[in-house]
Motif scaffolding. Structure first.
Motif, PDB file in Angstrom:
ATOM      1  N   TYR A   1       0.669  -1.213  -0.050  1.00 36.91           N
ATOM      2  CA  TYR A   1       0.122  -0.062   0.224  1.00 36.91           C
ATOM      3  C   TYR A   1       0.778   1.182  -0.019  1.00 36.91           C
ATOM      4  O   TYR A   1       2.149   1.128   0.280  1.00 36.91           O
ATOM      5  CB  TYR A   1      -0.983  -0.070   1.211  1.00 36.91           C
ATOM      6  CG  TYR A   1      -0.360   0.031   2.491  1.00 36.91           C
ATOM      7  CD1 TYR A   1       0.400  -1.189   3.064  1.00 36.91           C
ATOM      8  CD2 TYR A   1       0.333   1.163   3.144  1.00 36.91           C
ATOM      9  CE1 TYR A   1       0.938  -0.841   4.341  1.00 36.91           C
ATOM     10  CE2 TYR A   1       1.062   1.250   4.155  1.00 36.91           C
ATOM     11  CZ  TYR A   1       1.367   0.160   4.855  1.00 36.91           C
ATOM     12  OH  TYR A   1       1.944   0.251   5.926  1.00 36.91           O
ATOM     13  N   SER A   2       0.437   2.288  -0.476  1.00 40.34           N
ATOM     14  CA  SER A   2       0.847   3.614  -0.439  1.00 40.34           C
ATOM     15  C   SER A   2      -0.040   4.651   0.207  1.00 40.34           C
ATOM     16  O   SER A   2      -1.523   4.355  -0.121  1.00 40.34           O
ATOM     17  CB  SER A   2       1.370   4.257  -1.597  1.00 40.34           C
ATOM     18  OG  SER A   2       2.532   3.360  -1.873  1.00 40.34           O
ATOM     19  N   ILE A   3       0.464   5.909   0.818  1.00 37.67           N
ATOM     20  CA  ILE A   3      -0.500   6.804   1.360  1.00 37.67           C
ATOM     21  C   ILE A   3      -0.167   8.027   0.747  1.00 37.67           C
ATOM     22  O   ILE A   3       1.091   8.225   0.812  1.00 37.67           O
ATOM     23  CB  ILE A   3      -0.499   6.854   3.082  1.00 37.67           C
ATOM     24  CG1 ILE A   3      -0.600   5.410   3.520  1.00 37.67           C
ATOM     25  CG2 ILE A   3      -1.727   7.716   3.503  1.00 37.67           C
ATOM     26  CD1 ILE A   3      -0.237   5.382   5.123  1.00 37.67           C
ATOM     27  N   VAL A   4      -1.071   8.537   0.209  1.00 41.02           N
ATOM     28  CA  VAL A   4      -1.081  10.081  -0.314  1.00 41.02           C
ATOM     29  C   VAL A   4      -1.551  11.384   0.569  1.00 41.02           C
ATOM     30  O   VAL A   4      -2.599  11.056   0.867  1.00 41.02           O
ATOM     31  CB  VAL A   4      -1.395  10.391  -1.952  1.00 41.02           C
ATOM     32  CG1 VAL A   4      -1.171  11.664  -2.228  1.00 41.02           C
ATOM     33  CG2 VAL A   4      -1.052   9.334  -2.801  1.00 41.02           C
ATOM     34  N   GLY A   5      -0.724  11.903   1.198  1.00 37.32           N
ATOM     35  CA  GLY A   5      -1.373  13.102   1.952  1.00 37.32           C
ATOM     36  C   GLY A   5      -1.616  14.182   1.389  1.00 37.32           C
ATOM     37  O   GLY A   5      -0.519  14.709   0.845  1.00 37.32           O
ATOM     38  N   VAL A   6      -2.738  14.799   1.448  1.00 44.25           N
ATOM     39  CA  VAL A   6      -3.078  15.709   0.718  1.00 44.25           C
ATOM     40  C   VAL A   6      -3.264  17.169   1.709  1.00 44.25           C
ATOM     41  O   VAL A   6      -4.309  17.314   2.582  1.00 44.25           O
ATOM     42  CB  VAL A   6      -4.476  15.718  -0.348  1.00 44.25           C
ATOM     43  CG1 VAL A   6      -4.856  17.008  -0.943  1.00 44.25           C
ATOM     44  CG2 VAL A   6      -4.012  14.723  -1.123  1.00 44.25           C
TER      45      VAL A   6
END
Ligand SMILES: Cc1cc2nc3c(=O)[nH]c(=O)nc-3n(C[C@H](O)[C@H](O)[C@H](O)COP(=O)(O)O)c2cc1C
Length: 260
Positions: free
Chosen positions: A47-52
């Motif tokens: 998995y990866s997490i994109v922080g916005v």
């Protein structure tokens, strides 16, 4: 026994209203690194997490998620993505074939992502923040992939609006235990009474007032608008049901998933 931790876990309630207080970079780091401690299938960490944080991007995402205001209002919006891209690149660099199109790998990546998301939310809550998972991120997943530059073998499983709560959200009752937990063997006929009991509980807190699913499709409906009616409507109506997201299979295949 750590009863404080158990009490904390049992106090979970999704939060959709935030103050203007910002989540600091250090708090963000703690949320994400604690999420990373979640168990992960074969240590693949698929998995990866994109922080916005950029407001314009959050506003765009809020719209893509079905005009959910809390997305734009959040201090930090996290997009949790199932990710086999990293693993595919690893294999490519070694000249190995890659098994990412098999259904099992889709499940592995989706489960890994969900476990990490759950822990991220708990960590934020443990630091006094509130948040809500956002399946609306799959309303228009193509557009989300473009906006966030997600490569093949990556798809957004859920978003998460995070911030400091404006008011304490109410804990929502769950189904009676006997509907979801069985001793030794599943008993298919055991849930009817539990569901009636749950209908009464949900009715008593007035949670479904004004939340009727497609009332125009059920002009003849006379009964109590209960949790079971609400849920049955969500699960019917074929492609008119918002819960179905009929584009998902084609979308996932186009990303490289579920081809076998
Ligand atoms: C995978 C997932 C996706 C969800 N998507 C949304 C969403 O798009 N919008 C929203 O307001 N809540 C969303 N929720 C929150 C659920 O509605 C919420 O967890 C459920 O009603 C139970 O309420 P509680 O979390 O307060 O106990 C989502 C929850 C999960 C687990």
């Amino acid at each position: 026994m750590d009863s404080k931790l158990i009490e904390f876990l049992n106090s979970h309630a999704s939060c959709r209203n935030f103050t203007s207080q910002k989540i600091s970079p250090e708090q963000e780091r703690i949320i994400v690194t604690t999420a990373q401690r979640s168990p992960t299938s074969s240590n693949l960490q698929a998995y990866s997490i994109v922080g916005v944080r950029e407001q314009a991007t959050k506003v765009r995402l809020a719209k893509l998620c079905g005009s959910q205001d809390h997305v734009a209002q959040s201090s930090l919006f996290l997009v949790f993505c199932a990710d086999l891209y990293r693993l595919s690149a690893l294999n490519k660099s070694r000249g190995y074939s890659f098994t990412g199109e098999w259904t099992e790998l889709f499940i592995v990546a989706t489960v890994d992502t969900s476990l990490a998301a759950c822990r991220a939310l708990m960590t934020a809550q443990a630091m006094g923040m509130g948040g809500v998972m956002v399946g609306g991120i799959r309303n228009d997943p193509e557009a989300v992939c473009k906006l966030l530059n997600l490569p093949e073998f990556v798809y957004p499983v859920m978003g998460m609006s995070l911030g400091f709560p404006n008011k304490k959200p109410k804990v929502k009752p769950r189904l009676p235990l006997q509907a979801v937990y069985f001793n030794e063997r599943y008993i298919p006929s055991l849930f009817e009474e539990s569901i009636s009991e749950y209908d009464r509980t949900i009715d008593s807190i007035g949670y479904l007032k004004g939340r009727e699913v497609r009332p125009e499709d059920y002009p003849e409906f006379q009964g109590e608008y209960s949790w079971s009616e609400h849920t049955a409507r969500q699960m019917s109506g074929d492609n008119r049901s918002a819960s179905v997201r009929t584009h998902m299979l084609e979308f996932l295949k186009s990303r490289g998933f579920l081809r076998k």
